[in-house]
Design a protein around this motif. Structure first.
Motif, PDB file in Angstrom:
ATOM      1  N   THR A  90       6.810 -70.439 -52.756  1.00  0.00           N
ATOM      2  CA  THR A  90       8.172 -70.830 -52.450  1.00  0.00           C
ATOM      3  C   THR A  90       9.112 -69.665 -52.667  1.00  0.00           C
ATOM      4  OG1 THR A  90       7.678 -73.082 -53.215  1.00  0.00           O
ATOM      5  CG2 THR A  90      10.014 -72.450 -53.093  1.00  0.00           C
ATOM      6  N   VAL A  91       9.963 -69.369 -51.689  1.00  0.00           N
ATOM      7  CA  VAL A  91      10.951 -68.303 -51.824  1.00  0.00           C
ATOM      8  C   VAL A  91      12.272 -68.917 -52.266  1.00  0.00           C
ATOM      9  CG1 VAL A  91      12.261 -66.494 -50.625  1.00  0.00           C
ATOM     10  CG2 VAL A  91       9.840 -66.865 -50.076  1.00  0.00           C
ATOM     11  N   VAL A  92      12.861 -68.336 -53.314  1.00  0.00           N
ATOM     12  CA  VAL A  92      14.164 -68.776 -53.808  1.00  0.00           C
ATOM     13  C   VAL A  92      15.109 -67.579 -53.808  1.00  0.00           C
ATOM     14  CG1 VAL A  92      13.260 -70.701 -55.180  1.00  0.00           C
ATOM     15  CG2 VAL A  92      13.473 -68.437 -56.226  1.00  0.00           C
ATOM     16  N   GLY A  93      16.402 -67.875 -53.724  1.00  0.00           N
ATOM     17  CA  GLY A  93      17.391 -66.812 -53.689  1.00  0.00           C
ATOM     18  C   GLY A  93      18.574 -67.097 -54.599  1.00  0.00           C
ATOM     19  N   LEU A  94      19.204 -66.022 -55.014  1.00  0.00           N
ATOM     20  CA  LEU A  94      20.404 -66.098 -55.840  1.00  0.00           C
ATOM     21  C   LEU A  94      21.473 -65.235 -55.172  1.00  0.00           C
ATOM     22  CD1 LEU A  94      21.778 -66.887 -58.594  1.00  0.00           C
ATOM     23  CD2 LEU A  94      20.902 -64.700 -59.455  1.00  0.00           C
ATOM     24  N   ALA A  95      22.550 -65.858 -54.720  1.00  0.00           N
ATOM     25  CA  ALA A  95      23.652 -65.105 -54.124  1.00  0.00           C
ATOM     26  C   ALA A  95      24.346 -64.300 -55.210  1.00  0.00           C
ATOM     27  CB  ALA A  95      24.646 -66.050 -53.451  1.00  0.00           C
TER      28      ALA A  95
END
Length: 158
Positions: A149-154
């Motif tokens: 799973t790819v997660v991101g943080l702006a």
């Protein structure tokens, strides 16, 4: 405010991997049951950094002792920064070292003028990683990297 400490009061910092500490970083090993999700030794990640030309490895220190490894890279294609290969030594887990190391890395990358988003991936069955990254503000992007799973943080620019 910049001082990050683990639950035992040790100061957690990141450091370059150099001639003096590379062996200690290479020997970092997770718990046996975590080897499904990460390499058995941080040495694998060090080799990726040294030979792949993409990743930058950092040692994780608790006071002056190497207790972990993390690496990061910049993806020129989409302008994101990626975190990979976070390992906290089995004997050091449960003390908040991983959380503080990630906080330090997020702060470091966020200071870069080209940093707009930080991404990472983890196996869906790695519930510990999911809990940590969610608590730090990472949200699923809907994408997958291999079976992870790819997660991101702006990142907000100052």
């Amino acid at each position: 405010m910049d001082d990050l400490t683990d639950r035992t009061g040790r100061r957690v910092t990141l450091c370059p991997v150099d001639d003096d500490n590379w062996r200690a970083v290479a020997d970092i090993a997770p718990r046996d049951e975590q080897r499904t999700f990460v390499a058995a030794l941080a040495a694998r990640y060090l080799l990726l950094s040294m030979r792949g030309g993409v990743w930058t490895s950092l040692g994780v220190l608790a006071d002056d002792t190497v207790v972990g490894h993390v690496m990061w890279a910049y993806d020129e294609e989409d302008g994101t920064h990626w975190v990979g290969g976070l390992i906290v030594d089995a004997d050091e887990q449960g003390r908040g070292v991983g959380r503080q190391a990630m906080t330090a890395l997020i702060r470091m990358l966020s200071k870069r003028p080209d940093c707009r988003e930080i991404r990472l991936s983890y196996h869906p069955h790695n519930t510990g990683a999911a809990k940590l990254y969610n608590s730090l503000g990472f949200i699923p992007t809907g994408a997958f990297e291999d079976d992870e799973t790819v997660v991101g943080l702006a990142v907000r620019q100052a």
